[in-house]
Design a protein around this motif. Structure first.
Motif, short mmCIF file in Angstrom:
data_model
loop_
_atom_site.label_atom_id
_atom_site.label_comp_id
_atom_site.label_asym_id
_atom_site.label_seq_id
_atom_site.Cartn_x
_atom_site.Cartn_y
_atom_site.Cartn_z
N LYS A 6 0.94 -1.25 0.06
CA LYS A 6 0.05 0.12 0.07
C LYS A 6 0.99 1.19 -0.02
O LYS A 6 1.93 1.31 0.57
N GLY A 7 0.51 2.09 -0.77
CA GLY A 7 1.43 3.53 -0.76
C GLY A 7 0.52 4.33 -1.68
O GLY A 7 -0.64 4.34 -1.85
N SER A 8 1.58 5.29 -2.41
CA SER A 8 0.91 6.27 -3.37
C SER A 8 1.95 6.35 -4.43
O SER A 8 3.17 6.37 -4.32
N ILE A 9 1.24 6.74 -5.71
CA ILE A 9 2.00 6.98 -6.85
C ILE A 9 1.75 8.55 -7.09
O ILE A 9 0.51 9.26 -6.76
N LYS A 19 -3.02 0.43 -4.17
CA LYS A 19 -2.73 -0.90 -3.37
C LYS A 19 -2.18 -1.64 -4.80
O LYS A 19 -2.40 -1.76 -5.91
N LEU A 20 -1.13 -2.48 -4.46
CA LEU A 20 -0.69 -3.54 -5.46
C LEU A 20 -0.98 -4.96 -5.34
O LEU A 20 -1.02 -5.35 -4.14
N PRO A 115 -7.04 1.66 -7.02
CA PRO A 115 -6.93 2.73 -6.25
C PRO A 115 -7.25 2.54 -4.88
O PRO A 115 -8.14 1.62 -4.26
N GLY A 116 -6.40 3.24 -3.97
CA GLY A 116 -6.76 3.29 -2.50
C GLY A 116 -8.09 4.09 -2.16
O GLY A 116 -8.55 4.76 -3.20
N GLU A 117 -8.21 4.40 -1.07
CA GLU A 117 -9.43 5.12 -0.61
C GLU A 117 -9.31 6.73 -1.17
O GLU A 117 -8.19 7.52 -0.99
N ASN A 118 -10.28 7.13 -1.80
CA ASN A 118 -10.50 8.61 -2.64
C ASN A 118 -9.54 8.63 -3.45
O ASN A 118 -9.04 9.58 -3.70
N GLY A 119 -8.88 7.30 -4.07
CA GLY A 119 -8.12 7.63 -5.22
C GLY A 119 -8.65 7.22 -6.43
O GLY A 119 -7.82 7.45 -7.59
N GLY A 120 -9.84 7.16 -6.67
CA GLY A 120 -10.52 6.71 -8.11
C GLY A 120 -10.35 7.66 -9.11
O GLY A 120 -10.10 7.19 -10.02
#
Length: 279
Positions: A6-9, A19-20, A115-120
């Motif tokens: 889990k992280g961010s790009i 998420k991967l 996408p993670g939370e709110n990353g859509g």
């Protein structure tokens, strides 16, 4: 699908929580090693060859062997700090390039990105931007205590991360032994080889390729498990050892020639055939 990271790009000022998920899986049939006399699984114990005693996990340390028999010992705390310092950083896309500029020898493993939370919305933006631009992103990421270079691309409707090797991890093709310096082939041999390639050319369909060895091994295991008699399939016809290059090419063409089609006409007799150079 299990999340492994889990992280961010980020690219520019756009930050995407992601998420991967592993995009591939190992389908090899795992075989255990048993004691032949009693069929008990064999244990592999860690033993110090000098002290001649079994070593417990808490007695094991990590070290780098910088020369034969000489080591630099690294504490778990030191390694954990290095790992945390790198993992805490967001993954930033460094460059955008054309995918065809990356030779397949660099590719390692594939991961789906969700996408993670709110990353859509940001996820959709990067996906559409990559598709419209016809580019892939180059980034760095820390996965399982190893810094990796990665390619971020679009596959159908999903972002995919492909980890790739660093340049110093890829051996030079110049070091491969016995590679001919120049092509010592005749025009007739080249024309015939290209004709064979033409006859075998088709659209790639991954579903038609299967692991025949794994299937046969699983069939054998199931046959033994159910107590059936194991039978051996008929042996394949042993092909003649054709040493003449032209004879081998012609034999290959004869084998691949469609039964219900007329032979492919030679179109390259007048001019020297040209091989299309891949990008």
């Amino acid at each position: 699908m299990h999340t492994i990271w889990k992280g961010s790009i980020s690219f520019g000022l756009v930050n995407i929580p992601i998420k991967l998920h592993s995009a591939t899986e190992d389908r090899d049939v795992k075989l255990r090693t048993l004691h032949k006399d009693c069929h008990s699984p064999i244990k592999y114990e860690k033993v110090c060859p000098v002290c001649n005693v079994e070593v417990k996990p808490e007695q094991i340390v990590k070290a780098y062997e910088y020369t034969k028999g000489k080591f630099v010992v690294l504490d778990d705390e030191e390694l954990e700090k290095l790992k945390k310092d790198n993992e805490d950083k967001a993954v930033e896309i460094i460059d955008f390039v054309k995918m065809e500029e990356i030779d397949p020898i660099y590719y390692d493993r594939s991961y789906y990105m969700s996408p993670g939370e709110n990353g859509g919305k940001a996820y959709s933006l990067l996906r559409k931007a990559l598709a419209e631009a016809g580019k892939v992103g180059i980034a760095k990421i820390m996965i399982r205590s190893k810094e990796q270079m990665a390619v971020i691309r679009v596959l159908e409707n999903t972002l995919v991360m492909e980890t790739i090797h660093f340049p110093d991890e890829v051996r030079s093709s110049q070091d491969v032994p016995n590679v001919p310096e120049e092509d010592k082939v005749t025009k007739k041999e080249l024309d015939t080889a290209i004709l064979l390639i033409d006859q075998l050319t088709t659209e790639f369909d991954a579903s038609k390729y299967t692991d025949e060895y794994r299937t046969a091994l699983l069939d054998l295991i199931e046959s033994k498990r159910s107590g059936q008699e194991v039978v051996t399939s008929a042996e394949k016809e042993v092909k003649a050892n054709v040493t003449d290059l032209m004879a081998a090419l012609q034999a290959s063409i004869d084998q691949t020639k469609p039964a219900n089609k007329e032979p492919v006409k030679k179109k390259r007799a007048a001019a020297k055939p040209k091989l299309k150079k891949e990008a």
